[in-house]
Scaffold this motif. Structure first.
Motif, short mmCIF file in Angstrom:
data_model
loop_
_atom_site.label_atom_id
_atom_site.label_comp_id
_atom_site.label_asym_id
_atom_site.label_seq_id
_atom_site.Cartn_x
_atom_site.Cartn_y
_atom_site.Cartn_z
N MET A 1 -1.35 8.38 0.98
CA MET A 1 -2.04 8.94 2.15
C MET A 1 -1.36 10.24 2.60
SD MET A 1 -3.01 5.59 4.33
CE MET A 1 -4.20 4.42 3.71
N PHE A 2 -0.03 10.25 2.65
CA PHE A 2 0.68 11.47 3.05
C PHE A 2 0.47 12.59 2.03
CE2 PHE A 2 3.07 8.92 6.16
CZ PHE A 2 2.98 9.76 7.25
N ALA A 3 0.16 12.23 0.79
CA ALA A 3 -0.16 13.24 -0.24
C ALA A 3 -1.64 13.63 -0.17
CB ALA A 3 0.17 12.70 -1.63
N ASP A 4 -2.36 13.11 0.82
CA ASP A 4 -3.78 13.40 1.06
C ASP A 4 -4.68 12.85 -0.04
OD1 ASP A 4 -5.47 14.26 3.07
OD2 ASP A 4 -5.77 16.24 2.19
N VAL A 5 -4.29 11.69 -0.58
CA VAL A 5 -5.09 11.04 -1.61
C VAL A 5 -5.72 9.79 -1.01
CG1 VAL A 5 -5.01 9.92 -3.88
CG2 VAL A 5 -3.55 11.91 -3.41
N PRO A 6 -7.06 9.71 -0.98
CA PRO A 6 -7.72 8.51 -0.44
C PRO A 6 -7.48 7.31 -1.36
CG PRO A 6 -9.34 9.97 -1.41
CD PRO A 6 -8.03 10.69 -1.47
N ALA A 7 -7.62 6.12 -0.79
CA ALA A 7 -7.27 4.90 -1.52
C ALA A 7 -8.43 3.92 -1.64
CB ALA A 7 -6.10 4.22 -0.82
N ILE A 8 -8.38 3.17 -2.73
CA ILE A 8 -9.22 2.00 -2.90
C ILE A 8 -8.27 0.81 -2.86
CG2 ILE A 8 -10.75 0.71 -4.44
CD1 ILE A 8 -11.47 3.44 -5.73
N VAL A 9 -8.54 -0.14 -1.97
CA VAL A 9 -7.69 -1.32 -1.81
C VAL A 9 -8.53 -2.56 -2.08
CG1 VAL A 9 -6.37 -2.67 -0.12
CG2 VAL A 9 -6.11 -0.19 -0.21
N TYR A 10 -7.96 -3.48 -2.83
CA TYR A 10 -8.61 -4.76 -3.12
C TYR A 10 -8.96 -5.45 -1.81
CZ TYR A 10 -9.08 -9.58 -4.86
OH TYR A 10 -9.52 -10.85 -5.14
N ASP A 11 -10.21 -5.83 -1.65
CA ASP A 11 -10.69 -6.33 -0.36
C ASP A 11 -10.15 -7.70 0.04
OD1 ASP A 11 -12.21 -7.84 -2.15
OD2 ASP A 11 -14.12 -7.44 -1.16
N VAL B 1 -3.74 -9.83 0.51
CA VAL B 1 -3.04 -10.38 1.66
C VAL B 1 -1.84 -9.46 1.92
CG1 VAL B 1 -1.71 -12.35 2.51
CG2 VAL B 1 -3.73 -12.73 1.07
N GLY B 2 -1.76 -8.94 3.13
CA GLY B 2 -0.70 -8.02 3.48
C GLY B 2 -1.24 -6.92 4.38
N GLY B 3 -0.47 -5.87 4.54
CA GLY B 3 -0.82 -4.81 5.48
C GLY B 3 -1.78 -3.75 4.97
N ALA B 4 -1.98 -3.67 3.67
CA ALA B 4 -2.77 -2.57 3.10
C ALA B 4 -4.18 -2.46 3.69
CB ALA B 4 -2.82 -2.67 1.58
N PRO B 5 -4.95 -3.55 3.81
CA PRO B 5 -6.32 -3.39 4.32
C PRO B 5 -6.39 -2.79 5.73
CG PRO B 5 -6.08 -5.53 3.28
CD PRO B 5 -4.70 -4.93 3.37
N SER B 6 -5.36 -3.01 6.54
CA SER B 6 -5.38 -2.47 7.91
C SER B 6 -5.28 -0.94 7.92
CB SER B 6 -4.23 -3.07 8.72
OG SER B 6 -2.98 -2.59 8.25
N ARG B 7 -4.91 -0.34 6.82
CA ARG B 7 -4.79 1.11 6.75
C ARG B 7 -6.04 1.78 6.18
NH1 ARG B 7 0.33 2.44 7.96
NH2 ARG B 7 1.99 0.98 7.54
N GLY C 1 -10.10 5.75 2.97
CA GLY C 1 -10.58 5.20 1.69
C GLY C 1 -11.56 4.06 1.87
N GLU C 2 -11.57 3.17 0.89
CA GLU C 2 -12.51 2.05 0.89
C GLU C 2 -11.85 0.78 0.38
OE1 GLU C 2 -16.26 2.62 -1.07
OE2 GLU C 2 -16.46 4.67 -0.34
N LEU C 3 -12.34 -0.35 0.87
CA LEU C 3 -11.99 -1.65 0.30
C LEU C 3 -12.98 -1.95 -0.81
CD1 LEU C 3 -11.44 -3.65 3.62
CD2 LEU C 3 -9.67 -2.72 2.10
N SER C 4 -12.55 -2.69 -1.83
CA SER C 4 -13.45 -3.02 -2.94
C SER C 4 -13.15 -4.39 -3.50
CB SER C 4 -13.32 -1.98 -4.05
OG SER C 4 -14.18 -2.31 -5.12
N SER C 5 -14.19 -5.08 -3.88
CA SER C 5 -14.05 -6.34 -4.60
C SER C 5 -13.80 -6.03 -6.07
CB SER C 5 -15.31 -7.19 -4.45
OG SER C 5 -16.39 -6.54 -5.11
N ASP C 6 -13.40 -7.05 -6.82
CA ASP C 6 -13.25 -6.87 -8.27
C ASP C 6 -14.57 -6.46 -8.89
OD1 ASP C 6 -10.55 -7.54 -8.41
OD2 ASP C 6 -10.93 -9.65 -8.84
N GLU C 7 -15.63 -7.11 -8.46
CA GLU C 7 -16.95 -6.85 -9.03
C GLU C 7 -17.44 -5.43 -8.77
OE1 GLU C 7 -15.95 -10.86 -8.23
OE2 GLU C 7 -16.43 -9.38 -6.69
N ASP C 8 -17.14 -4.91 -7.59
CA ASP C 8 -17.61 -3.58 -7.21
C ASP C 8 -16.65 -2.45 -7.60
OD1 ASP C 8 -19.86 -4.72 -6.06
OD2 ASP C 8 -19.00 -4.77 -4.04
#
Length: 181
Positions: A59-69, A72-78, A84-91
């Protein structure tokens, strides 16, 4: 314990001729930052992990993220419209394509500067300490000093270390030197 050879063997077993794999190790921090900054999307697929330093660095490098939806942990809260976006395995394949097409529409660095990082955390903690101290009738006279982990504990301003030398000396003087019982 996986090696480069293990990873290359696993990649070869997939049999995708369009896939290229570059493995780099033991890079200096500046080169890691440069390589991450050259990316269009950061993909974080961990199923369970504490707050991810790598995600914040992207994020500090200005790169958007895809996080597994379902991580478990802090990543989805960011993850939000700026970061960026949350994503399922299927999507995931469709999410990667969409993010590659839209990566320029996100502003993860601006969000990170406003909501995370050592400067933000130091300011927030200092404000909370000030609130508690003054609520109890005390006087808060000096803000906390910013520290970073880069990769180890260090003061943001290296000169700050000298201001606390007496405290370090006191702590060292209280160390046990003999055997513990």
């Amino acid at each position: 314990g996986r090696t480069q050879a293990d990873i290359r063997r696993e990649a070869a077993a997939i049999g995708n001729d369009r896939m290229t794999l570059d493995i780099v190790e033991r890079l200096p921090a500046a080169e890691v930052s440069q390589r991450v900054g050259a990316c269009k999307v950061f993909v974080f697929l961990s199923r369970k992990e504490g707050d991810s330093k790598a995600l914040v660095e992207a994020m500090f490098a200005d790169v958007p993220a895809i996080v597994y939806d379902k991580t478990v942990g802090g990543a989805p809260s960011r993850i939000n419209a700026s970061t960026g976006e949350l994503s399922s395995d299927e999507d995931l394949p469709a999410t990667i394509v969409r993010m590659l097409d839209r990566h320029h529409e996100f502003a993860p660095r601006a969000w990170a500067l406003a909501h995370t990082g050592s400067a933000f955390t130091t300011r927030r903690l200092s404000d909370e300490v000030r609130r508690v101290v003054t609520a109890q009738g005390g006087q808060f006279v000096e803000a906390l000093v910013e520290k970073t982990n880069s990769p180890n504990l260090a003061y943001k301003d290296p000169a700050s270390r000298a201001a606390f030398q007496a405290d370090y000396d006191l702590i060292v003087s209280m160390r046990r030197t003999g055997p513990r019982s």
